[in-house]
Design an enzyme around this catalytic site. Structure first.
Site, PDB file in Angstrom:
ATOM      1  N   ARG A 279       0.846  -1.198   0.000  1.00  0.00           N
ATOM      2  CA  ARG A 279       0.000   0.000   0.000  1.00  0.00           C
ATOM      3  C   ARG A 279       0.886   1.253   0.000  1.00  0.00           C
ATOM      4  NH1 ARG A 279      -5.200   1.474  -1.091  1.00  0.00           N
ATOM      5  NH2 ARG A 279      -6.233   2.569   0.609  1.00  0.00           N
TER       6      ARG A 279
ATOM      7  N   GLY B 238     -13.411  -1.511  -7.164  1.00  0.00           N
ATOM      8  CA  GLY B 238     -14.725  -0.925  -6.901  1.00  0.00           C
ATOM      9  C   GLY B 238     -14.865  -0.226  -5.565  1.00  0.00           C
TER      10      GLY B 238
ATOM     11  N   THR C 191      -9.346   0.641  -9.648  1.00  0.00           N
ATOM     12  CA  THR C 191      -8.517  -0.405  -9.089  1.00  0.00           C
ATOM     13  C   THR C 191      -8.574  -1.552 -10.058  1.00  0.00           C
ATOM     14  OG1 THR C 191      -9.121   0.376  -6.926  1.00  0.00           O
ATOM     15  CG2 THR C 191      -8.379  -1.901  -7.038  1.00  0.00           C
TER      16      THR C 191
HETATM   17  O1  DON Z   1      -8.067   0.909  -1.498  1.00  0.00           O
HETATM   18  C1  DON Z   1      -9.228   1.229  -1.695  1.00  0.00           C
HETATM   19  O2  DON Z   1     -10.154   0.783  -1.064  1.00  0.00           O
HETATM   20  C2  DON Z   1      -9.542   2.185  -2.843  1.00  0.00           C
HETATM   21  N1  DON Z   1      -8.408   3.037  -3.099  1.00  0.00           N
HETATM   22  C3  DON Z   1      -9.935   1.382  -4.045  1.00  0.00           C
HETATM   23  C4  DON Z   1     -10.394   2.230  -5.181  1.00  0.00           C
HETATM   24  C5  DON Z   1     -11.149   1.471  -6.184  1.00  0.00           C
HETATM   25  O3  DON Z   1     -11.367   0.293  -6.070  1.00  0.00           O
HETATM   26  C6  DON Z   1     -11.687   2.219  -7.333  1.00  0.00           C
HETATM   27  N2  DON Z   1     -12.052   1.279  -8.362  1.00  0.00           N
HETATM   28  N3  DON Z   1     -12.835   1.050  -9.084  1.00  0.00           N
END
Ligand code: DON
Length: 618
Positions: free
Chosen positions: A99, A507, A414
């Protein structure tokens, strides 16, 4: 951590049921072929080629992720971060946290205006959005710790390098994302991104060729020098900081002297975290712990539901249908599907209430375990889950709160990929820039986009982030901290210990509800992988109280949720319900791999090649 054959110790619920473990062990099931699923057919192809060349699941995951950084710039990345769950054929499980980290100079004050309120754009599109990237070191560590060593790291980079240097054809999904006015505004704000993705001022269109020599050169550096010499120190690091300085000037010096620095890059570390291990329907689930909330929420929801009489509810609905006391309109496929599963409003009400409770705990308690005390054991304790279960009545409880701990003495992008190999090793890897194309800030000389992951922090308690998530002190932004995530890469083991499902999704918070619902449908309702992924989904995240429904749910069921269970509902929506990438290894070793038709990904199985995208057009 060894999970196979080990006592499941700390976590969860009821005794095994389902397939007889001894029958399976006797068959010594291995996948009949390796498989890769990702959100781009070309990336799936690269991963499959690595398996064919003798690489294992970790090797293929690394190569696929690097290829996604080239062909799927919306989310595939070098400038972002993620999580990987690895389960070896020998039963050893390990999870890697790569991360992004908040730079040493970043703290709440930089994100607040003169009125003391959060200035939203700072954590989304300025250098204050950008956490120190984790992907290059994360992928390297996945290779170093779990790769087969039959292939070098440089060999794993080759597919991505070829795609960057030779170019690839822009598919309808990338064309659509580049043409969207909000993405166009984001990316054209950065001159380097504008030149790359909007040559001559117009977005690259379907069928255009995207060639990325700068990214190819960065990948070559990574291949030759590894991540420390090739990314975190030297030319790439210097280009990254210089471009951020320029972006900070454009943003009015919001970071100033406290800008992400070379020292921040040099200090980046990947963390190996203890895998979260739980059980459901006789299976063992290996999931990601903090700083992702995905595993805790998944295991909480399944742990709450495992004690509910889901099976009795199914039988009762089927009996009512047989006796003619309940009708499912034959003409409505949604009604027919729910009836065949024995799914009714009461059970879906339980799903929603379980999600509501898990997200309440997430908001209060979850954050970076290196900096805050995250009570994972308490949140997954059978007694806590049982008390959550019995608190679910017939009506929605909109006022439900989080776990209250006993006082202590002291103290929108993501992407996910799933891989199995023939030996039965498995990798579930989710990686992100956060929003689509991240912060839109592009490192010109090195050819990649930077994340806006720092918006995942709760910058000010009670102020919702991009995904409407609220949080408190546990997820407060502070130097060196990792923002809380919803990413839920998960590996499910059959009672015998062999790998059964490899799964995950993009998501935002809908990752948690999507992965949980697909697993619930497969493991508790017996749906095949493809049907479970295709099935309509719902989303409930505590705040707001209302539950969102994808199109495709029976109208009668929604009506009953409102009338009989007091569930506030939104009108059915299309789009935005996550994109699950799953592999299922059947009892006889047969392999099913399926990429969610909600997006343009593709599944590949050795010997069968890469399927056409389940949904070739947006
Ligand atoms: O880590 C997380 O929960 C977010 N940064 C994820 C973002 C995300 O999944 C956007 N995608 N579609």
């Amino acid at each position: 951590m060894r999970v196979r054959g080990a006592a499941l110790g700390m976590l969860l619920v009821a005794a095994c049921r389902g397939t007889d473990p001894f029958v399976e062990t006797a068959r010594a099931v291995r996948p009949e072929a390796g498989a890769v699923v990702s959100e781009h057919p070309l990336a799936t192809q690269v991963g499959l080629a690595v398996l064919d060349a003798g690489g294992n699941a970790a090797d293929a995951a690394v190569a696929t992720a690097l290829a996604l950084a080239v062909v799927y710039p919306q989310a595939g990345n070098l400038g972002g971060g993620g999580f990987a769950v690895f389960v070896g054929a020998d039963g050893n499980a390990s999870t890697l946290d790569f991360r992004e980290v908040a730079p040493a100079g970043y703290a709440q004050d930089l994100y607040l205006g003169a009125d003391g309120e959060v200035v939203k754009e700072r954590s989304l599109v300025t250098p204050l959005a950008v956490g120190v990237p984790g992907s290059p070191l994360g992928l390297w560590e996945l290779y170093r710790r779990h790769g087969s060593r039959r292939l070098s790291f440089a060999q794993l980079c080759e597919g991505a390098i070829a795609l960057a240097e030779n170019g690839f054809t822009v598919d309808p999904w990338l064309a659509r994302d580049l043409a969207s006015p909000s993405n166009q505004a984001l990316l054209t704000h950065d001159p380097g991104a504008a030149a790359k993705f909007y040559p001559g001022g117009a977005p690259l269109a379907e069928g255009d060729r995207l060639v990325q020599p700068e990214l190819g050169a960065t990948l070559r550096r990574l291949a030759q020098r590894g991540p420390v010499g090739g990314f975190y120190r030297g030319e790439v690091a210097e280009a990254l900081v210089a471009d951020l300085r320029e972006a900070d000037r454009r943003a009015g010096f919001v970071a100033g002297e406290r800008l992400l620095s070379l020292a921040d890059l040099a200090a980046y570390e990947v963390r190996e975290r203890p895998p979260l291990v739980g059980s459901f329907a006789g299976r063992t689930l290996v999931a990601m712990g903090p700083p992702s909330s995905g595993g805790v929420a998944l295991l909480q929801v399944l742990g709450i539901l495992e004690g509910m009489p889901l099976q009795r509810q199914r039988d009762a609905r089927r009996e009512r249908l047989a006796l003619g006391l309940d009708v499912a309109s034959e003409g409505d496929p949604a009604e027919r599907e729910a009836a065949s599963l024995g799914l009714d409003a009461r059970a879906v009400h339980w799903w929603i209430e379980a999600f509501r409770r898990a997200f309440a705990d997430r908001a209060e308690h979850l954050g970076d375990p290196d900096h805050v005390d995250v009570p994972v054991g308490e949140l997954l304790a059978p007694a806590w889950l049982a008390s959550r279960r019995v608190s679910i009545g017939e009506r929605a409880d909109l006022a439900v709160g989080a776990l209250v701990r006993a006082p202590r003495e002291a103290s929108a992008e993501t992407t996910h990929l799933s891989v199995v190999d023939r030996d039965g090793n498995a990798v579930a890897l989710t990686t992100t820039l956060n929003d689509t194309f991240g912060s839109g800030l592009y490192v010109d000389a090195a050819g990649f986009l930077l994340n806006n992951e720092l918006d995942d922090f709760s910058i000010k308690p009670g102020t919702p982030n991009l995904f409407g998530l609220v949080g408190g002190a546990a997820n407060q932004l502070a130097p060196g901290r990792r923002p809380l995530s919803s990413m839920t890469p998960t590996v499910v083991l059959a009672p015998s210990g062999r790998v059964e499902v490899v799964i995950g999704a993009p998501g935002g918070p809908r990752i948690i509800t999507a992965v949980t619902q697909v697993l619930l449908r497969m493991l508790a309702y017996g749906q095949p992988l493809e049907d479970a992924i295709r099935a309509p989904r719902l989303h409930q995240q505590w705040r707001p109280e209302v539950t969102r429904f994808e199109e495709g749910w029976p109208a009668t069921l929604r009506g009953a949720l409102d009338r009989d269970h007091g569930q506030p509902l939104r009108e059915p929506e299309r789009g935005g319900f996550a994109s699950v990438q799953g592999i299922h290894v059947c009892e006889d070793g047969g392999v099913e791999a399926f990429s969610d038709p909600r997006r343009g990904g593709a599944a590949g199985v050795q010997g069968r090649g890469v399927a056409r995208p389940a949904s070739p057009r947006p």
